[in-house]
Design an enzyme around this catalytic site. Sequence first.
Site, PDB file in Angstrom:
ATOM      1  N   SER A  13      46.282  79.207  10.760  1.00 34.13           N
ATOM      2  CA  SER A  13      46.587  77.826  11.138  1.00 34.13           C
ATOM      3  C   SER A  13      45.808  77.374  12.368  1.00 34.13           C
ATOM      4  CB  SER A  13      48.088  77.651  11.389  1.00 34.13           C
ATOM      5  OG  SER A  13      48.523  78.446  12.474  1.00 34.13           O
ATOM      6  N   ILE A  16      41.230  82.122  15.895  1.00 36.06           N
ATOM      7  CA  ILE A  16      40.310  83.020  15.212  1.00 36.06           C
ATOM      8  C   ILE A  16      40.530  82.999  13.706  1.00 36.06           C
ATOM      9  CG2 ILE A  16      39.631  85.437  14.923  1.00 36.06           C
ATOM     10  CD1 ILE A  16      40.295  85.892  17.854  1.00 36.06           C
ATOM     11  N   SER A 141      42.488  93.827  19.564  1.00 33.88           N
ATOM     12  CA  SER A 141      42.283  93.211  20.878  1.00 33.88           C
ATOM     13  C   SER A 141      41.676  94.275  21.774  1.00 33.88           C
ATOM     14  CB  SER A 141      43.631  92.763  21.459  1.00 33.88           C
ATOM     15  OG  SER A 141      43.511  92.425  22.827  1.00 33.88           O
ATOM     16  N   TYR A 154      52.870  93.874  23.994  1.00 33.82           N
ATOM     17  CA  TYR A 154      51.707  93.455  23.198  1.00 33.82           C
ATOM     18  C   TYR A 154      50.686  94.583  23.073  1.00 33.82           C
ATOM     19  CZ  TYR A 154      47.557  90.788  21.831  1.00 33.82           C
ATOM     20  OH  TYR A 154      46.433  90.337  21.189  1.00 33.82           O
TER      21      TYR A 154
END
Length: 281
Positions: A13, A16, A141, A154
């Site tokens: 949406s 990236i 990441s 995270y």
Amino acid sequence: MTSPKTVLITGTSSGIGLAAALGAARSGWTTIATMRDTGKAQTLLKAAAENGVADRIQVKRLDVVDPASIAACLDEVIAEHGRLDALVNNAGAATVGTIEQMDLDDVRSAMEVNFFGVVATTRAALPHLRAAQGRVITVTSVGGVLGQPFNEAYCAAKFAVEGFMESLAPVAATVGVDVTVVEPGAVASEFVTNLGLDVPALLAAAGPYAPALEAYIARTQQAFGAAQSPAEAAAPIIDALTADHPAFRIQTSAWARDFVATTLADLDGSAVQDLTGTWVR
């Protein structure tokens, strides 16, 4: 006539994922652009029309934390296209905070979206990828290689993804499936905006961690001021889609390569601690 190859990309949406969907379609792939809320598809569909690839992009709902949603989406893809040649795991959610002040449910939620969602989607897609001799590309990441302050949940999830994919890669290769992880650094996208951080409220609630958090936020805001665009970060994903034999680990910029090299060559962990220690002082 050979049917176009089909790729399913999660989290398209914005950011990236949106850029990767456009790039894959421009490269000739039938692109299944998935998102949890298809009501947010207008930005992607408008960009697809502007890029002349609207006929190659199909939006479908897929919630990576809902196994029934994953299964339904894949069933539709195979029924409609007859094949799945690649999966791009991109959906994710950032979490900022330190563990003493976080609710464990928030930590579990970060793991569900960023780790178990990847595992579940990959597991469901693998039979189809085996049949197509395809590939799995997962956006992790630099935080999946080098732990960062106030990103415990995270980074834990992204570390888990890296370990999962690094372990899966040689096994998947024996059945003809390539596995790649793509490691972006700072990216100027809605991923950060969507956190909706109230910085003054965070600092007011941080107690003894407030000085460290204030230093971290100042450093991070500066880093995102020189961030890559989503299109720049997505370009290596398209390269991995189209390469004959993509590398297992790909960074999206020279900065990201230098950053992860800190830990990949750091046998005792001191270089990482020296680096990230400056972020909170």
